[in-house]
Every structure is written in structure tokens, then in C-alpha cells.
Design a protein around this motif. Structure first.
Motif, PDB file in Angstrom:
ATOM      1  N   LEU A  55       0.824  -1.214   0.000  1.00 20.67           N
ATOM      2  CA  LEU A  55       0.000   0.000   0.000  1.00 20.67           C
ATOM      3  C   LEU A  55       0.852   1.255   0.000  1.00 20.67           C
ATOM      4  N   LEU A  56       2.007   1.209   0.644  1.00 22.37           N
ATOM      5  CA  LEU A  56       2.862   2.392   0.720  1.00 22.37           C
ATOM      6  C   LEU A  56       3.615   2.655  -0.581  1.00 22.37           C
ATOM      7  N   SER A  57       3.922   1.592  -1.326  1.00 25.94           N
ATOM      8  CA  SER A  57       4.811   1.753  -2.478  1.00 25.94           C
ATOM      9  C   SER A  57       4.108   1.750  -3.825  1.00 25.94           C
ATOM     10  N   THR A  58       2.828   1.361  -3.868  1.00 24.91           N
ATOM     11  CA  THR A  58       2.131   1.340  -5.153  1.00 24.91           C
ATOM     12  C   THR A  58       1.656   2.734  -5.550  1.00 24.91           C
ATOM     13  N   ALA A  59       1.322   2.852  -6.819  1.00 24.45           N
ATOM     14  CA  ALA A  59       0.775   4.112  -7.328  1.00 24.45           C
ATOM     15  C   ALA A  59      -0.697   4.223  -6.955  1.00 24.45           C
ATOM     16  N   GLN A  60      -1.268   5.396  -7.183  1.00 24.83           N
ATOM     17  CA  GLN A  60      -2.676   5.628  -6.855  1.00 24.83           C
ATOM     18  C   GLN A  60      -3.576   4.669  -7.629  1.00 24.83           C
ATOM     19  N   ALA A  61      -4.517   4.036  -6.915  1.00 22.64           N
ATOM     20  CA  ALA A  61      -5.462   3.108  -7.541  1.00 22.64           C
ATOM     21  C   ALA A  61      -6.826   3.297  -6.908  1.00 22.64           C
ATOM     22  N   SER A  62      -7.871   3.004  -7.684  1.00 22.59           N
ATOM     23  CA  SER A  62      -9.224   3.229  -7.191  1.00 22.59           C
ATOM     24  C   SER A  62      -9.739   2.086  -6.333  1.00 22.59           C
ATOM     25  N   GLY A  63      -9.095   0.910  -6.391  1.00 19.02           N
ATOM     26  CA  GLY A  63      -9.638  -0.261  -5.720  1.00 19.02           C
ATOM     27  C   GLY A  63      -9.211  -0.439  -4.285  1.00 19.02           C
ATOM     28  N   HIS A  64      -8.288   0.390  -3.787  1.00 21.51           N
ATOM     29  CA  HIS A  64      -7.804   0.196  -2.422  1.00 21.51           C
ATOM     30  C   HIS A  64      -7.100   1.455  -1.943  1.00 21.51           C
ATOM     31  N   TRP A  65      -6.761   1.454  -0.662  1.00 25.07           N
ATOM     32  CA  TRP A  65      -6.000   2.569  -0.106  1.00 25.07           C
ATOM     33  C   TRP A  65      -4.609   2.594  -0.726  1.00 25.07           C
ATOM     34  N   GLY A  66      -3.853   3.582  -0.306  1.00 27.69           N
ATOM     35  CA  GLY A  66      -2.457   3.625  -0.716  1.00 27.69           C
ATOM     36  C   GLY A  66      -2.225   4.685  -1.765  1.00 27.69           C
ATOM     37  N   PHE A 128      -9.453  -9.600  -4.647  1.00 34.15           N
ATOM     38  CA  PHE A 128      -8.659  -9.333  -5.851  1.00 34.15           C
ATOM     39  C   PHE A 128      -7.208  -8.989  -5.529  1.00 34.15           C
ATOM     40  N   GLY A 129      -6.931  -8.635  -4.275  1.00 35.70           N
ATOM     41  CA  GLY A 129      -5.563  -8.332  -3.888  1.00 35.70           C
ATOM     42  C   GLY A 129      -5.063  -7.004  -4.423  1.00 35.70           C
ATOM     43  N   ILE A 130      -3.759  -6.854  -4.400  1.00 37.97           N
ATOM     44  CA  ILE A 130      -3.099  -5.628  -4.867  1.00 37.97           C
ATOM     45  C   ILE A 130      -2.071  -6.016  -5.919  1.00 37.97           C
ATOM     46  N   GLY A 131      -2.186  -5.417  -7.073  1.00 30.58           N
ATOM     47  CA  GLY A 131      -1.247  -5.681  -8.156  1.00 30.58           C
ATOM     48  C   GLY A 131      -0.383  -4.469  -8.464  1.00 30.58           C
ATOM     49  N   PHE A 132       0.490  -4.651  -9.445  1.00 32.43           N
ATOM     50  CA  PHE A 132       1.385  -3.587  -9.905  1.00 32.43           C
ATOM     51  C   PHE A 132       2.264  -3.054  -8.764  1.00 32.43           C
ATOM     52  N   ILE A 133       2.668  -3.953  -7.871  1.00 38.23           N
ATOM     53  CA  ILE A 133       3.596  -3.572  -6.803  1.00 38.23           C
ATOM     54  C   ILE A 133       4.983  -3.427  -7.425  1.00 38.23           C
ATOM     55  N   PRO A 134       5.669  -2.328  -7.185  1.00 38.62           N
ATOM     56  CA  PRO A 134       6.999  -2.151  -7.798  1.00 38.62           C
ATOM     57  C   PRO A 134       7.975  -3.223  -7.350  1.00 38.62           C
ATOM     58  N   ARG A 135       8.776  -3.681  -8.274  1.00 44.44           N
ATOM     59  CA  ARG A 135       9.755  -4.727  -7.996  1.00 44.44           C
ATOM     60  C   ARG A 135      11.161  -4.182  -8.169  1.00 44.44           C
ATOM     61  N   PRO A 136      12.103  -4.639  -7.370  1.00 42.63           N
ATOM     62  CA  PRO A 136      13.490  -4.203  -7.566  1.00 42.63           C
ATOM     63  C   PRO A 136      13.988  -4.629  -8.947  1.00 42.63           C
TER      64      PRO A 136
END
Length: 334
Positions: A55-66, A128-136
């Protein structure tokens, strides 16, 4: 050549996942192996770390906080702090309970966390979870081998640093107090040590380490969902520790490697031996195989493959030698 590339890419990802399991196992070893805290809510703390970092590292999304778009390192640190805070809160409320009641409480926490992750859709994305989490090393994603090796090197470096820090901690006076509290709480209190305070410290640090494992898993895969943090995950981490050797950080990492290999091998075997319509039922064989390994280890090596080394005072050892006895073989003198 393409097959070798695929094998190398898969091997690097597999080793990365195994090392992440080893990190969670190190956290459990601090809680149980060193302090005697029976935490059966491991999956809950790993989930807190994974979702907090996501939640802290993802971009703005409509489906969840963060949507804060923090750097990956900051997100992992946030996941560790969130898991540590949850551990401290649970510890303050429950560490005075008997070990069986404490275990029930931690299991209840894991169930509550899993249900919240699944049902609080506006906060966590729900099922549905959280997708598009940044990866190293995202820029290497189109080259799977380099991407996998880079992530493996990063996680291996973190494991080395964490292992060295925990080894220093357990050999320090703080670590000796933890073992004293584990073995005889009344004796530790008689020496002026606050058992509750040391237990709370160990439980919080162990929870933070589990949160780090969850955060690394989220950033390695790039996706988290509630199904990743069910009670079977707690069973796996506990099995790793018992097989490797409770109270020994090397044993924790060894157990993580062995269980990860068995888990992956049985998954490949069921996929090859059973038709697609029966693979869902055959997946239970993975748990059975780990259970058989666990039972075999408990019968043949009750203390694990690398059990805790008994530490004997030099004065006790010298006294035993003068009286004709000897300390246990391989026992380090303190």
C-alpha cells in the motif's frame, strides 16, 4: 539454450522465495527458539508486512488505499514497522497469558488479519488483492535470468546481514536473558530481569522480521492476495524451524531450504503424475509430504537437524573435568 535460460530463471526465483521463507523462520526462531513464545499467527504478521509495504509503495489506484508511491526500501521499512507495532500491541495484551492461551490468541489474530484482507475491499482490494507492486530491478524484467539473479543477490545480502545481526544478538547479554527467561522465568526474575519486557522485545523484533519477509515477497512477485497468507503458511514456517532445529539460526535457514525444495518438488510431481481434473485434490499431497518429513524428523532427530547447542559455563566445565566428568561433546564454553 532456451531451456537452460528458463531453468536458471526459475532457479533464481526459487532460491529467492526459499530465502524469504528463511527470513520468516529466523523471526520465528527468535520468538520460539530463543524466548519460548508459541506464536501460531505467523501468517498474520507476514501478511501485515506484505500489505503495508504494498500500500505504501504502489501508485494511486481506485480499488484500495495507498498510492503513496514510496521507494521500495521505505515500503519494506514501513511493513516491518507495521508488523512490529501489531506484535507489540498483541504482546502487551497477551504475553502475561499462559503459553496455550497465548498461542490461541496469536492464531486468532492471524484469522482476523486474513478475514480483513479478504473483506475490507476498499482498504486492501479484497479478494482481488493488490497488483502492480513495484519490484526491484524492474528494468531487467525483460531479461528473466538477470532479473532473477539480481533479486537473489539482494535478498541473499539481506539474509546475511540479518543472520549476522541475530547471531550477535543471541550471543549478547540480551540473548542470554531471553534464554534464561525461556528456561526458568522465576530465576530470571530473582536476578532482577523483567521477563515481560524481554518477551515483548523479542516478540516485537520477531514480528518485524516476519513483516520484512512479507514485504520482500510482495515486491518479488509484484502481487499480493489474501490466499497467500492462510494458516498453511504458518504450518510451513513452523515445519521449517522444527526440521532445521529450533534455537539455531543456521538450522532455521537449513530447514527453510529443505522444506522449500520438498514443496516445489511435490508440486512438480503432482503436476506431472495427475491429470488436470485431479490436480486440485492431488495438491493435498504436498502437505502430506511435509507432514511425513516433519514426523520423521521428530522421531529420528527430535531437536532438528541442527539443534540448539547447549552452552555450559567454563567454571562448570572445569568442575566437571576435575570430578572425572566432561561437558557434552561439541559444547561451547562461555
Amino acid at each position: 539454450m532456451s531451456e537452460l535460460i528458463n531453468i536458471a530463471a526459475y532457479g533464481s526465483v526459487f532460491l529467492s522465495v526459499a530465502l524469504i521463507g528463511g527470513i520468516a523462520c529466523l523471526g520465528l526462531n527468535l520468538q520460539w527458539g530463543q524466548t519460548g513464545l508459541f506464536n501460531v499467527g505467523v501468517a498474520g504478521f507476514i501478511g501485515i508486512g506484505a500489505y503495508s509495504s504494498a500500500l505504501l509503495s504502489t501508485a494511486q489506484a481506485s480499488g484500495h488505499w495507498g498510492g503513496y508511491h514510496w521507494p521500495i526500501a521505505a515500503g519494506c521499512l514501513g511493513g516491518m514497522l507495521a508488523a512490529a507495532a501489531a506484535s507489540a500491541l498483541v504482546g502487551i495484551m497477551t504475553l502475561r497469558l499462559r503459553s496455550d492461551y497465548f498461542a490461541i490468541t496469536t492464531f486468532g489474530l492471524a484469522v482476523v488479519v486474513q478475514l480483513m484482507l479478504r473483506n475490507a475491499q476498499s482498504a486492501t482490494g479484497g479478494a482481488f488483492g493488490i497488483g502492480f507492486i513495484p519490484r526491484p530491478f524492474e528494468s531487467l524484467a525483460d531479461r528473466p535470468v538477470l532479473f532473477g539473479l539480481a533479486n537473489l543477490a539482494l535478498i541473499a545480502a539481506l539474509v546475511i546481514v540479518l543472520f549476522s545481526a541475530l547471531e550477535a544478538l543471541v550471543r549478547s547479554p540480551w540473548g542470554r536473558v531471553l534464554r534464561a527467561v525461556r528456561e526458568d522465568e522465576r530465576a530470571a526474575r530473582a536476578l532482577g530481569k523483567s521477563a515481560s519486557r524481554y518477551r515483548l522485545q523479542a516478540f516485537s523484533i520477531g514480528g518485524a522480521i516476519m513483516g520484512l519477509a512479507g514485504a520482500l515477497q510482495a515486491h518479488l512477485i509484484g502481487f499480493v492476495a489474501p490466499d497467500n497468507f492462510e494458516s498453511s503458511l504458518t504450518f510451513q514456517i513452523w515445519t521449517m524451524l522444527i526440521i532445521g532445529g529450533s534455537g539455531n539460526n543456521r538450522g532455521a535457514l537449513l530447514g527453510a531450504g529443505l522444506v522449500s525444495v520438498l514443496w516445489s518438488a511435490t508440486g512438480l510431481a503432482t503436476g506431472a503424475l495427475f491429470p488436470p481434473e485431479h490436480q486440485a485434490q492431488a495438491a493435498a499431497l504436498r502437505i502430506i509430504a511435509i507432514g511425513v518429513l516433519l514426523a520423521t524428523t521428530l522421531v529420528l532427530r527430535p531437536r532438528g537437524l541442527l539443534g540448539e547447542r547447549v552452552s555450559v559455563s567454563r567454571h562448570v566445565a572445569e568442575s566437571a573435568q576435575r570430578s572425572g566428568g566432561a561437558p557434552p561433546a561439541g559444547t561451547p564454553l562461555s
